[in-house]
Design a protein around this motif. Structure first.
Motif, mmCIF file in Angstrom:
data_model
loop_
_atom_site.group_PDB
_atom_site.id
_atom_site.type_symbol
_atom_site.label_atom_id
_atom_site.label_comp_id
_atom_site.label_asym_id
_atom_site.label_seq_id
_atom_site.Cartn_x
_atom_site.Cartn_y
_atom_site.Cartn_z
ATOM 1 N N TYR A 158 11.239 16.599 -4.463
ATOM 2 C CA TYR A 158 12.122 15.446 -4.282
ATOM 3 C C TYR A 158 11.314 14.162 -4.120
ATOM 4 O O TYR A 158 11.683 13.116 -4.660
ATOM 5 N N TYR A 159 10.220 14.222 -3.401
ATOM 6 C CA TYR A 159 9.377 13.034 -3.218
ATOM 7 C C TYR A 159 8.700 12.636 -4.523
ATOM 8 O O TYR A 159 8.576 11.445 -4.829
ATOM 9 N N LEU A 190 13.557 11.655 5.760
ATOM 10 C CA LEU A 190 13.241 11.344 4.368
ATOM 11 C C LEU A 190 12.215 10.209 4.295
ATOM 12 O O LEU A 190 11.235 10.300 3.546
ATOM 13 N N ILE A 191 12.413 9.180 5.086
ATOM 14 C CA ILE A 191 11.491 8.043 5.090
ATOM 15 C C ILE A 191 10.101 8.471 5.573
ATOM 16 O O ILE A 191 9.085 8.097 4.986
ATOM 17 N N LEU A 192 10.050 9.280 6.639
ATOM 18 C CA LEU A 192 8.762 9.778 7.135
ATOM 19 C C LEU A 192 8.058 10.621 6.070
ATOM 20 O O LEU A 192 6.851 10.497 5.864
ATOM 21 N N GLY A 193 8.821 11.472 5.397
ATOM 22 C CA GLY A 193 8.246 12.295 4.333
ATOM 23 C C GLY A 193 7.764 11.453 3.169
ATOM 24 O O GLY A 193 6.717 11.742 2.566
ATOM 25 N N LEU A 194 8.487 10.397 2.849
ATOM 26 C CA LEU A 194 8.090 9.516 1.756
ATOM 27 C C LEU A 194 6.820 8.743 2.115
ATOM 28 O O LEU A 194 5.938 8.561 1.274
ATOM 29 N N CYS A 195 6.714 8.336 3.378
ATOM 30 C CA CYS A 195 5.474 7.670 3.838
ATOM 31 C C CYS A 195 4.284 8.621 3.717
ATOM 32 O O CYS A 195 3.210 8.214 3.259
ATOM 33 N N LEU A 224 -0.774 10.061 -1.969
ATOM 34 C CA LEU A 224 -1.095 9.446 -3.258
ATOM 35 C C LEU A 224 -2.307 8.522 -3.124
ATOM 36 O O LEU A 224 -3.165 8.485 -4.014
ATOM 37 N N LEU A 225 -2.381 7.804 -2.014
ATOM 38 C CA LEU A 225 -3.537 6.936 -1.779
ATOM 39 C C LEU A 225 -4.817 7.753 -1.617
ATOM 40 O O LEU A 225 -5.877 7.364 -2.111
#
Length: 166
Positions: free
Chosen positions: A93-94, A126-131, A137-138
């Motif tokens: 999902y991310y 969801l926001i924590l997982g996206l962060c 990715l970085l």
């Protein structure tokens, strides 16, 4: 198929060997694999990784989850069954959401967010997982920092592939 009694011995040995040291996700996953093999539990590597991550450094919690999940699943742990039973949002999902954002696909992003929320996941989680996803990715932007990621090798490859998208 319960491994609770054997786990008490394994946990004691583990604690004695690692006293004073932080238990990493990798170390916990490796120990879970040893316990699962000794108990005849079939498993996918990524399933054990999720258990180790969810235990957040607690070997007792990880072993308890392994015992409970192997009982629920009849002795076979799959990535999908562990995600479902622990109520963890699949990494895919991310990756999809990030792809939509990179493509500036607002409609696709909103539909995916709606789908995630309808599955019962909280917006905060969801926001924590996206962060965490963006952080990983970085890390993939530099070969020296990839090793700092606490993800499975399969996920590291997916992150590395998405990190190269311009």
């Amino acid at each position: 198929m319960s491994c609770e009694s054997d786990n008490k011995f394994n946990l004691t040995m583990w604690q004695g060997a690692t006293f004073g040291l932080a238990i990493t996700v990798k170390d916990a996953k490796e120990h879970l694999a040893e316990v699962a093999q000794s108990q005849g539990i079939q498993f996918e590597d990524d399933a054990l990784h999720i258990i180790a991550q969810k235990a957040d450094g607690g070997m007792r919690d990880a072993l308890s989850m392994l015992d409970r999940l192997s009982s629920f699943s009849g002795g076979t742990l799959t990535y999908a069954s562990v995600l479902d039973n622990l109520n963890v949002l699949d990494y895919d999902y991310y990756f999809k959401l990030t792809d939509f954002l990179l493509q500036e696909n607002v409609s696709g992003s909103m539909q995916l967010l709606d789908q995630i929320l309808k599955k019962g996941f909280e917006g905060d989680d969801l926001i924590l997982g996206l962060c965490e996803h963006f952080r990983n990715l970085l890390f993939c932007k530099d070969i020296e920092t990839i090793r700092l990621m606490e993800t499975s090798e399969n996920l590291k490859q997916k992150y590395a592939q998405q990190a190269t998208v311009q």
